[in-house]
Write a protein that holds these residues in place. Structure first.
Motif, PDB file in Angstrom:
ATOM      1  N   GLN A 182       1.416   0.520  -9.543  1.00 10.74           N
ATOM      2  CA  GLN A 182       0.088   0.250  -8.964  1.00 10.74           C
ATOM      3  C   GLN A 182      -0.558  -1.021  -9.522  1.00 10.74           C
ATOM      4  N   GLU A 183      -0.200  -1.375 -10.762  1.00 13.61           N
ATOM      5  CA  GLU A 183      -0.765  -2.620 -11.306  1.00 13.61           C
ATOM      6  C   GLU A 183      -0.132  -3.858 -10.676  1.00 13.61           C
ATOM      7  N   THR A 184       1.034  -3.695 -10.062  1.00  9.10           N
ATOM      8  CA  THR A 184       1.697  -4.874  -9.490  1.00  9.10           C
ATOM      9  C   THR A 184       1.227  -5.168  -8.070  1.00  9.10           C
ATOM     10  N   LYS A 185       0.333  -4.315  -7.536  1.00  6.02           N
ATOM     11  CA  LYS A 185      -0.146  -4.554  -6.182  1.00  6.02           C
ATOM     12  C   LYS A 185      -1.337  -5.516  -6.225  1.00  6.02           C
ATOM     13  N   PRO A 186      -1.208  -6.689  -5.625  1.00  5.50           N
ATOM     14  CA  PRO A 186      -2.286  -7.679  -5.719  1.00  5.50           C
ATOM     15  C   PRO A 186      -3.555  -7.312  -4.950  1.00  5.50           C
ATOM     16  N   TYR A 187      -3.461  -6.383  -4.013  1.00  2.00           N
ATOM     17  CA  TYR A 187      -4.657  -5.974  -3.272  1.00  2.00           C
ATOM     18  C   TYR A 187      -4.772  -4.464  -3.317  1.00  2.00           C
ATOM     19  N   GLU A 188      -6.006  -3.981  -3.355  1.00  2.00           N
ATOM     20  CA  GLU A 188      -6.215  -2.540  -3.325  1.00  2.00           C
ATOM     21  C   GLU A 188      -5.778  -2.010  -1.957  1.00  2.00           C
ATOM     22  N   ALA A 233       3.958  -7.369  -6.245  1.00  2.00           N
ATOM     23  CA  ALA A 233       4.505  -8.643  -6.721  1.00  2.00           C
ATOM     24  C   ALA A 233       5.919  -8.403  -7.236  1.00  2.00           C
TER      25      ALA A 233
END
Lengths: 418, 473
Positions: A56-62, A41
C-alpha cells in the motif's frame, strides 16, 4: 460524443497516459491490468521484500483517486484485439469496445534457454507476481544465486542480503556494469557489493541449473558448482509483445511504432517498454525501458490520443540508480569507454565521485556522472543544452549541488581547484 | 505479501547472533530490575535496583547499537514492516499500552510509582537539592530515552551530517535546557525554568499566574519573563523566517527531541491519507484557538479583577491543562508512538507547531525542493515522513514541498534512493512553484485555438491537494 480510450497496462506509461487524457479531454478512460488492482511503483518492489514498505505504501495515489477522476480500472488479462470490431477480449470472457487503444504492456524477463531454467526456485523479477513468487521461493533457504549484472540483478542481491540470505552474484563482465559505466564508477560498485558481503563472481556466466524438481545448484562457465535453492535470472528484459503479436500488429523486438506511437493498425498505439521505434523514429536507442522514458511516452501519447498528434522528442538523457547504499545520477553523454572527442575529468574522494565530460575541441560540457553526491538536474541540463564551457561549469559547480546541508564538499573542492 | 508483521517481537527469519543475545540478555535484566523496583514495595533498596536496571538497559542497548556499526553506513530500514514492534504487531501494542499506562500512573496516581521515585532520590538530592517527585523521575526517564536513542540515531545515520548535527542538538537541549538547568535552578533557589519551551507549547508561560510568581519570586524572575517574551514574540518568527519551523521542532524542542530519537523506529506509522491531513488541520488549529482564548480570558479576568465571566477563565485553563497538556501531549502524544507514529502530538495537537506552521507556510524561506524529473514514485519519502506528509505526491510532479506541518527532519531526503529531495532556505520568489517536471517544455505543446474549442477542456485532475492546479495545458 465522448470516445472510449482503452489502455492495456497500469504501469507508469499506461497510468501517465490515463492521467493526461483526463486532464486533456472528457473521453472515457479504461485501464486494464492483470497485475494489480491499482497502480503501484514498480521501482519499489525491492523495498516491499526488504520490509521498508508494504504494497500500500508503493501506490502513488490513494484508491479513491481513480473513481473521482473517472478513470475506470479493470482487473483482467487481455488476450486478443479484434481491430475490425474494435474490441479487446479479456480472459474472463468480457469484451471491451474501444475507439482508441493504447498498449502499454511493459517488459518480460529474459531467459536464454539455460538448462534447468524452468525448475522451481528459478525466476526473474519484474512484477508483483514475481515478488509473491520470490517470497515463497526464498523461504528458509540457505543460499541464493543471482545471474546477470544489471540493475535488477544488483537489486535482487540487495533484497536477499536484507533477508540475511547469502548470495552469489554471477556477472558476465570484467567489472559490474562496465558496459554502461566508466571503470572508476564500476570499480566503486564492485567495492560496494563486496562490502555488503555478496560473493561477486566477475567474468562468470551461468551454464546450467541443476535439480530434480527444484533448483539445487548452478554450474558456471568457470566449471564451478554452487549449491543453492534459489536462482534469480536477471539477464535483462525484453518487450512484452504477446498481445500485439496475437492480434496481427507489426512487431520486431518490440511493438513497432513511429514517433507518434502509432502501430501498424489504425487507432492502436503502443508506448513505454513494449514499444520499438521504427527506422524513421528518433535517436539511436529504439527501445527505451526506463521509468523516466515510460513516463515521458505516456505524457506524449496522451496528447495524440486526445486528437492532438504530437511527436515524441528525447530531451537531454538522464537516469539514476542506487547500488546498495551508493547513489548514482547521470546527465547527458557519459559513455563507458573513452571516446577521442571527449575529455573526461574525474574528481574522486573516497566513496564520492564526480565525472564531467566535455568536448575536447570546443570545451562545451557534454555530461555528468555523480556517485555518492547529488547534482541538480535542471542545472546540469541547462549547461548541456546551452553548451556552456567546462571552465564556466567548474567555476560555478556549486550551483549544481543538490546534496543535503552540511554534506561533504570534498569533490567540489577538487573540481574548483582545477 | 506473506511476510507480515505478526506476533513476533523482532524480525522473523533472522537468527539471533550471540552478540544480539548478550545485548538482549542485558536488556532483560534491566527490565526485570525495573519491575522489581516498581513492585518491590521497598523490600530491596530502590536506589540499588533502579541503578541496576539502568545499567542493564544501557549496557544492553550499547551492545545492540555496536552491532549496527558493523553494517555498512547508509539507509537501512530492513524489516521495519516485518517486526511486530514497529509494524503494529503484538509487541507494538504491548509497548503502546506500557507507555500509555506509565503516563496514566504518572498523572493520576503517582503513589503507584513511589518506589521508582525513591530510587531517584539520590540523584535528585545531588542536582536539585531535594527529594525526588514524579516529575523528576519523568524528566530523568525522558532525558535518558532521548540520550540513549539519540546515540542509536547517531549510529544509524552516521553518514549523514544533517542528521548527526540535528540529533546532537536535540540531545543537548534536552539534557541541558530541559533537565539539568531547571533542576540546578531549584538547587540555587531560583524558579524551575525551562529555557527551551515557549508559549503556546508551554502555555502557562504567558499566563498571569506565571507573571506574578516570576515578578514576586526570587532572583532571575524578571530576566526569565524577558526571555519568554523575546523568544515568543521576536525570535520565533525571525528564526522561522530564515530556517522554517525546523529550527525548533527538530533541533530544539523536547517533544520533538523524543520523537526524533525514541520515536524514530515508529516514524513510518503516521497516516499519509488526505483525510488525515484534513483532520490534522482542524485539530491543530482548534487547539491553537483554545490556548489563545484561554490566555486572553485569563488576562482579561486579571485586569477586570475577576469580573470577566466569573470563574470561567479558571475553568478554561484547568480544562486546557487537563485535556491538552496532560492527555493529548503526554498520554496520546507519547503513549501512541507504536500505533500512530512518533508525531501524533506535534501533528494534531501542538499549538506551537500550529503557530510555527502558519509562519512556515506563509512567511518563511524554507522549502523542500525536488530534483527535476528524477523521482521514481517509490514512496520511501512519504513512508518515512513522521508528519504524514505525502511527500511523493509533490516529488513525482516536480513541485516544491511547502507544508505547514513539515518539521524539517530531513528524513525524506535521507531515504530517497535517487537524490530527489533537498531541504533549502531560499528566496521567497518562486517558492511555491507549480508542477514543473523536467522536460515539461519539450513535451508541452501550444494548443491551437480551434482544437481547444472543438474539445472542451476539463478541469484538472483532482489530486486532493487544494494548493495549485496543474498548469500543464
Amino acid at each position: 460524443m465522448a470516445r472510449h480510450i482503452v489502455i492495456i497496462g497500469n504501469g507508469i506509461t499506461g497510468i501517465t497516459a490515463a492521467r493526461f487524457i483526463r486532464k486533456l479531454s472528457d473521453d472515457r478512460v479504461t485501464v486494464v491490468s492483470s497485475e494489480t488492482d491499482h497502480f503501484y511503483a514498480r521501482t519499489a518492489l525491492m523495498y516491499i521484500y526488504m520490509g521498508h514498505m508494504r504494497y500500500q505504501e508503493t501506490k502513488p495515489y490513494e484508491d479513491h483517486f481513480w473513481s473521482r477522476n473517472r478513470i475506470n480500472l479493470v482487473r483482467g488479462y487481455a488476450t486478443q484485439i479484434d481491430p475490425g470490431q474494435k474490441v479487446v477480449r479479456i480472459a474472463d470472457g468480457n469484451d471491451i469496445a474501444y475507439d482508441a487503444l493504447l498498449l502499454a504492456t511493459g517488459s518480460q524477463s529474459n531467459k536464454f534457454g539455460w538448462p534447468g531454467q524452468d525448475l522451481l526456485g528459478v525466476q526473474g523479477l519484474y512484477g508483483m507476481q514475481d515478488l509473491t513468487l520470490m517470497e515463497r521461493n526464498t523461504r528458509n533457504i540457505a543460499h541464493a544465486v543471482v545471474v546477470g549484472g544489471g540493475l535488477i540483478g544488483i537489486e535482487m542481491a540487495e533484497m536477499l542480503h536484507a533477508r540475511q540470505i547469502p548470495v552469489t552474484f554471477l556477472v558476465r563482465e570484467n567489472s559490474y556494469m562496465d558496459y554502461l559505466l566508466p571503470k572508476e564508477e564500476s570499480a566503486l560498485i564492485n567495492r560496494e557489493i563486496a562490502e555488503h558481503g555478496i560473493d561477486l563472481r566477475l567474468n562468470t556466466e551461468l551454464k546450467s541449473i541443476r535439480g530434480r524438481k527444484t533448483a539445487e545448484a548452478v554450474e558456471t562457465s568457470q566449471n564451478e558448482r554452487i549449491e543453492c535453492q534459489f536462482v534469480g535470472l536477471t539477464a535483462g528484459v525484453h518487450p512484452n509483445i504477446d498481445l500485439a503479436k496475437a492480434s496481427g500488429i507489426d512487431t520486431n523486438r518490440g511493438i513497432v511504432v513511429n514517433e507518434f506511437f502509432e502501430t501498424s493498425l489504425p487507432d492502436i498505439y503502443a508506448a513505454g517498454d513494449c514499444a520499438e521505434f521504427n527506422a524513421d523514429g528518433i535517436g539511436s536507442r529504439r527501445i527505451e525501458q526506463l521509468w523516466y522514458t515510460g513516463r515521458a511516452h505516456g505524457k506524449v501519447v496522451a496528447k495524440t490520443l486526445c486528437g492532438h498528434r504530437t511527436p515524441y522528442q528525447k530531451g537531454v538523457f538522464f537516469n539514476s540508480a542506487k547500488f546498495f547504499t551508493m547513489e548514482y545520477q547521470t546527465y547527458g553523454d557519459v559513455p563507458a569507454q573513452s571516446e577521442p572527442h571527449i575529455r573526461s575529468r574525474l574528481f574522486q574522494s573516497g566513496r564520492k565521485l564526480l565525472r564531467i565530460n566535455s568536448d575536447r575541441e570546443s570545451g562545451r560540457v557534454l555530461g555528468f556522472n555523480a556517485m555518492g553526491v547529488r547534482l541538480r538536474q535542471d542545472q546540469c541540463e541547462a549547461w548541456i543544452r546551452s553548451g556552456t564551457s567546462i571552465k564556466n561549469v567548474l567555476a560555478s559547480l556549486g550551483k549544481a549541488r543538490f546534496d543535503a546541508e552540511f554534506y561533504s564538499n570534498a569533490v567540489y573542492r577538487q573540481a574548483a581547484a582545477v | 505479501m506473506e511476510h507480515q508483521a505478526s506476533l513476533q517481537l523482532t524480525s522473523s527469519g533472522a537468527d539471533y547472533s550471540a552478540h544480539q543475545k548478550i545485548g538482549l540478555a542485558f536488556i532483560g535484566v534491566g527490565l526485570l530490575a525495573l519491575l522489581i523496583t516498581f513492585l518491590g514495595e521497598g523490600a530491596l533498596n530502590p536506589t540499588v535496583t533502579l541503578a541496576l536496571s539502568l545499567a542493564g538497559l544501557l549496557t544492553g542497548s550499547g551492545i545492540l547499537f555496536a552491532r549496527m556499526l558493523h553494517q555498512p553506513a547508509g539507509v537501512n530500514n530492513n524489516g521495519v514492516w516485518f517486526s511486530g514492534a514497529t509494524a503494529r504487531g503484538m509487541a507494538g501494542w504491548i509497548l503502546g499500552i506500557v507507555f500509555t499506562g506509565f503516563y496514566i500512573l504518572l498523572y493520576w496516581t503517582p503513589s503507584n510509582l513511589e518506589q521508582l521515585i525513591r530510587g531517584t532520590d539520590a540523584l535528585s538530592y545531588a542536582i536539585r537539592g531535594s527529594a525526588a517527585d514524579q516529575w523528576f523521575l519523568y524528566g530523568l526517564f525522558y532525558t535518558l530515552a532521548v540520550l540513549v536513542m539519540g546515540i542509536r540515531m547517531l549510529i544509524k545515520y552516521r553518514d549523514n551530517r544533517y542528521q548527526i548535527l540535528r540529533t546532537i542538538s536535540v540531545m543537548f537541549f534536552q539534557l541541558g535546557l530541559a533537565f539539568l538547568i531547571p533542576n540546578l535552578m531549584v538547587l540555587l533557589n531560583q524558579p524551575e525554568f525551562y529555557f527551551s519551551y515557549f508559549w503556546p507549547l508551554k502555555y502557562d508561560y504567558l499566563w498571569p499566574s506565571t507573571f506574578s510568581s516570576l515578578t514576586q519570586g526570587p532572583g532571575l524572575g524578571i530576566f526569565l519573563l524577558f526571555w519568554t517574551a523575546v523568544m515568543t514574540v521576536i525570535a520565533t518568527p525571525v528564526l522561522t523566517y530564515f530556517f522554517g519551523k525546523r529550527w525548533y521542532c527538530s533541533w530544539v524542542c523536547g517533544c520533538g527531541g523524543l520523537a526524533e530519537t525514541a520515536g524514530d523506529p515508529f516514524r513510518h506509522l503516521s497516516d499519509k491519507s488526505a483525510r488525515a491531513w484534513k483532520i490534522e488541520r482542524w485539530m491543530v488549529h482548534s487547539v491553537l484557538v483554545f490556548v489563545i482564548v484561554t490566555t486572553l480570558m485569563l488576562w482579561g479576568n486579571q485586569w477586570m479583577g475577576g469580573g470577566l465571566l466569573g470563574g470561567m477563565s479558571q475553568e478554561f485553563s484547568r480544562w486546557y491543562g487537563f485535556f491538552i497538556g496532560l492527555i493529548f501531549a503526554g498520554v496520546i502524544g507519547v503513549g501512541f508512538y507504536p500505533v500512530m507514529g512518533s508525531r501524533v502530538w506535534c501533528r494534531f495537537g501542538c499549538p506551537m507547531a500550529a503557530v510555527l506552521g502558519l509562519l512556515q507556510k506563509y512567511f518563511s524561506r524554507f522549502r523542500i525542493t525536488t530534483n527535476g524529473g528524477q523521482c521514481i514514485s517509490c514512496g520511501n519519502c512519504s513512508t518515512y515522513c513522521e508528519m504524514g506528509i505525502d511527500v511523493r505526491w509533490y516529488a513525482q510532479r516536480g513541485q516544491n514541498i511547502v507544508r505547514a506541518s513539515c518539521v524539517g527532519c530531513g528524513m525524506c531526503a535521507t531515504v530517497c534512493p535517487r537524490g530527489v529531495l533537498r531541504l533549502e532556505n531560499g528566496p521567497l520568489e518562486a517558492r511555491y512553484n507549480g508542477p514543473v517536471l523536467i522536460h515539461h517544455d519539450d513535451m508541452s505543446v501550444q494548443l491551437d485555438e480551434t482544437w481547444k474549442q472543438s474539445r472542451p477542456l476539463m478541469p484538472p485532475v483532482q489530486e486532493d491537494l487544494p494548493i495549485l492546479t496543474d498548469d500543464d495545458l
